[in-house]
Design a protein around this motif. Structure first.
Motif, PDB file in Angstrom:
ATOM      1  N   LYS A 274       0.813  -1.214   0.000  1.00 22.37           N
ATOM      2  CA  LYS A 274       0.000   0.000   0.000  1.00 22.37           C
ATOM      3  C   LYS A 274       0.849   1.268   0.000  1.00 22.37           C
ATOM      4  O   LYS A 274       0.484   2.266  -0.633  1.00 22.37           O
ATOM      5  CB  LYS A 274      -0.915   0.015   1.234  1.00 22.37           C
ATOM      6  N   TYR A 344      -6.173   4.587   9.325  1.00 19.75           N
ATOM      7  CA  TYR A 344      -6.807   4.089   8.102  1.00 19.75           C
ATOM      8  C   TYR A 344      -6.161   2.783   7.636  1.00 19.75           C
ATOM      9  O   TYR A 344      -6.827   1.953   6.998  1.00 19.75           O
ATOM     10  CB  TYR A 344      -6.758   5.133   6.996  1.00 19.75           C
ATOM     11  N   MET A 348      -7.866  -0.633   6.021  1.00 23.35           N
ATOM     12  CA  MET A 348      -7.445  -1.347   4.820  1.00 23.35           C
ATOM     13  C   MET A 348      -7.124  -2.805   5.135  1.00 23.35           C
ATOM     14  O   MET A 348      -7.434  -3.713   4.353  1.00 23.35           O
ATOM     15  CB  MET A 348      -6.252  -0.645   4.187  1.00 23.35           C
ATOM     16  N   LEU A 398     -10.345  10.055   5.516  1.00 25.12           N
ATOM     17  CA  LEU A 398      -9.543   9.492   4.428  1.00 25.12           C
ATOM     18  C   LEU A 398     -10.371   8.586   3.519  1.00 25.12           C
ATOM     19  O   LEU A 398     -10.140   8.543   2.300  1.00 25.12           O
ATOM     20  CB  LEU A 398      -8.343   8.737   4.998  1.00 25.12           C
ATOM     21  N   HIS A 399     -11.318   7.869   4.093  1.00 25.83           N
ATOM     22  CA  HIS A 399     -12.164   7.051   3.221  1.00 25.83           C
ATOM     23  C   HIS A 399     -13.053   7.942   2.352  1.00 25.83           C
ATOM     24  O   HIS A 399     -13.306   7.622   1.175  1.00 25.83           O
ATOM     25  CB  HIS A 399     -13.020   6.096   4.050  1.00 25.83           C
ATOM     26  N   LYS A 402     -10.839   9.104  -0.484  1.00 25.55           N
ATOM     27  CA  LYS A 402     -10.675   8.055  -1.499  1.00 25.55           C
ATOM     28  C   LYS A 402     -11.855   8.044  -2.463  1.00 25.55           C
ATOM     29  O   LYS A 402     -11.682   7.909  -3.684  1.00 25.55           O
ATOM     30  CB  LYS A 402     -10.533   6.697  -0.813  1.00 25.55           C
ATOM     31  N   ASN A 403     -13.052   8.182  -1.938  1.00 22.69           N
ATOM     32  CA  ASN A 403     -14.238   8.147  -2.789  1.00 22.69           C
ATOM     33  C   ASN A 403     -14.480   9.462  -3.515  1.00 22.69           C
ATOM     34  O   ASN A 403     -15.147   9.488  -4.550  1.00 22.69           O
ATOM     35  CB  ASN A 403     -15.458   7.765  -1.947  1.00 22.69           C
ATOM     36  N   ALA A 407     -10.399   5.711  -6.401  1.00 22.23           N
ATOM     37  CA  ALA A 407      -9.488   4.755  -5.759  1.00 22.23           C
ATOM     38  C   ALA A 407      -8.095   4.783  -6.370  1.00 22.23           C
ATOM     39  O   ALA A 407      -7.098   4.689  -5.647  1.00 22.23           O
ATOM     40  CB  ALA A 407     -10.081   3.352  -5.842  1.00 22.23           C
ATOM     41  N   PHE A 410      -6.063   7.829  -5.286  1.00 22.20           N
ATOM     42  CA  PHE A 410      -5.856   7.714  -3.841  1.00 22.20           C
ATOM     43  C   PHE A 410      -4.754   6.700  -3.539  1.00 22.20           C
ATOM     44  O   PHE A 410      -3.845   6.968  -2.739  1.00 22.20           O
ATOM     45  CB  PHE A 410      -7.156   7.298  -3.158  1.00 22.20           C
ATOM     46  N   ASP A 411      -4.806   5.544  -4.188  1.00 22.11           N
ATOM     47  CA  ASP A 411      -3.778   4.525  -3.966  1.00 22.11           C
ATOM     48  C   ASP A 411      -2.412   5.019  -4.422  1.00 22.11           C
ATOM     49  O   ASP A 411      -1.387   4.713  -3.789  1.00 22.11           O
ATOM     50  CB  ASP A 411      -4.145   3.244  -4.711  1.00 22.11           C
ATOM     51  N   LEU A 414      -1.028   7.273  -1.702  1.00 25.77           N
ATOM     52  CA  LEU A 414      -0.536   6.524  -0.552  1.00 25.77           C
ATOM     53  C   LEU A 414       0.830   5.915  -0.805  1.00 25.77           C
ATOM     54  O   LEU A 414       1.650   5.810   0.121  1.00 25.77           O
ATOM     55  CB  LEU A 414      -1.521   5.410  -0.180  1.00 25.77           C
TER      56      LEU A 414
END
Length: 471
Positions: A274, A344, A348, A398-399, A402-403, A407, A410-411, A414
């Motif tokens: 991640k 977070y 995950m 943070l979620h 991401k939305n 995704a 966001f990934d 990270l």
């Protein structure tokens, strides 16, 4: 290239014009007695950067007496007539700078003011050697309890605390902005074991006991350094890439805790998938018998409260090796960059390993949220409030992010952010700008709603993407 002799003549003439024919040496000025953090203005110091701490201590558990000799290697960032270190309690016996005896005074509860025999030049590399002794005492934090050097019921001792801890056992520039490598040689009676940060460099028996040598070559923020003395059960393995793993279990550690820590290689592999390559030179854990008020992401080897040896906590503290350790806060108001992301990481992990529906978890958190929850700030929350809503509201925010951005970006954020700032410091506004570049989207409204504000976000930020609840 400028001719050196011409430059020297010009400098002498200029000095003569100012000083009646005698060249004037730069006597410098005192370094600042704080590092500029508005929450803790007297913590840390200015005028120099530390490169390495080389600490040699002896400790006698029966009397709690510590004797230390700290050798600091640093570089002046201005011409210095004097400079400060931070040290709580303990008695300073002598100070040398560049091998010459220096004078020193103590001011307030932790300022050690050092005046070298001659001023330090701007950008000059120097060593400071401080000999000291005493019985270390913890700092009492109103919310977290004792911080720093603490005593175990077994008769041993350990160091854990945030934002302060290092000053209770060695002289230090106590600011997250001054990372340094850390080398420790500690001598204790031979019936005791010792664990610290980084890699083991050997054990040596002598007349006064056993000396344990540890080396942390990944630059560390001071509060992320630790030492723990007990009658440990040691466990030594390696990660798949050869990184050494050392675990230390206090007597009486439950089997369930050891079983949880046995999954550390799996946890680090998951976090690496991640956040990118593991950024530290060693791994493992220190598992206390004492149920202290927190566990802590001490660099390369988190230290766990006796009540917290479980998978979510191990995931959280090891996520900090990226978020908080390798990339440290610029100032304490940026602490969400540490705690929001480590929290977070637990989300995950639960999604990947337990199949948890994060949309349902998110909507449940939003539904249960109180006015007090929404009022909890994630940025510039004020001194003493750093370790509150970053754990609960932080992962929810943070979620939502991401939305809101998708995704894939966001990934990518990270994984690339920790590499971009590895071994450095960063702020939450810097993170916002980076996220905007990766997402190709203005995020000011979102960050105002979730991170900078203290009210329930508007629906467009509260239910972005597929987070809209069923009608």
């Amino acid at each position: 290239m400028r001719n050196r002799s011409v430059a020297v003549i010009a400098a002498v003439l200029a000095a003569s014009a100012l000083g009646g024919g005698t060249a004037i040496a730069d006597t410098g000025r005192p370094g600042a007695d704080g590092a500029g953090d508005s929450y803790y203005p007297q913590d840390g110091n200015g005028g120099y950067d530390v490169g390495d701490y080389n600490l040699k201590i002896g400790y006698e558990p029966a009397t709690k007496q510590l004797t230390g000799r700290q050798t600091i290697t640093g570089r002046a960032t201005q011409a210095l007539s004097s400079f400060n270190l931070d040290l709580h309690g303990l008695t300073v016996d002598s100070v040398k700078v560049n091998g010459r005896t220096a004078t020193f005074t103590r001011i307030g509860d932790h300022e050690l003011v050092i005046t070298p025999a001659r001023p330090l030049r701007d950008r000059e590399r120097f060593t400071a050697e401080i000999a000291y002794h005493g019985v270390p005492q913890p700092i009492e934090d109103p919310s977290l309890g004792p911080n720093g050097w603490q005593y175990a019921k077994s008769g041993g001792a350990f160091v854990a605390g945030e934002p302060k801890s290092a000053t209770t056992w060695y002289p230090v520039n106590d600011t997250p902005r001054d990372k340094a490598t850390f080398h420790l040689a500690i001598t204790v009676p031979s019936e005791w074991g010792v664990i610290s940060n980084g890699r083991e460099r050997g054990q040596f028996k002598g007349d006064k006991g056993t000396t344990y040598v540890w080396a942390e070559e990944t630059p560390a923020v001071p509060y992320m350094t630790t030492v723990a003395i007990d009658k440990w059960e040691f466990e030594r393995t390696k990660l798949s890439d050869g990184t050494p793993v050392v675990n230390a279990y206090a007597p009486g550690t439950p089997a369930a805790t050891k079983q949880a820590e046995a999954r550390l290689p799996e946890i680090i592999d998951f976090l690496s998938s991640k956040f990118g390559r593991y950024p530290v030179d060693a791994a493992g854990g220190i598992f206390l018998a004492e149920p202290i008020g927190f566990s802590l992401e001490t660099l390369s080897r988190p230290i766990y409260s006796g009540a917290a040896g479980n998978i979510p906590t191990i995931v959280h503290e090891n996520a900090h090796q990226w978020w908080g350790d390798s990339v440290a806060v610029d100032k304490w108001k940026d602490v969400c960059l540490n705690e929001c992301f480590a929290s977070y990481a637990e989300w995950m992990w639960s999604e990947a390993k337990s199949g948890q529906d994060l949309k349902a978890r998110y909507l449940s958190a939003v539904q249960k949220a109180t006015d007090r929850f929404w009022a909890g700030k994630l940025y510039d929350m004020g001194p003493g409030n750093e370790f509150t809503y970053v754990y609960s509201k932080g992962p929810v925010a943070l979620h939502a992010l991401k939305n809101y951005i998708g995704a894939a970006p966001f990934d990518r954020i990270l994984k690339t952010w920790p590499a971009l700032h590895r071994d450095g410091n960063a702020s939450l506004p810097e993170f916002q700008k980076f996220a905007e570049r990766v997402a190709h989207k203005n995020l000011q409204g979102f960050f105002d709603a979730w991170f900078y504000g203290n009210a329930k976000p508007a629906p467009e930020f509260l239910y972005p993407g597929d987070l809209k609840p069923a009608a």
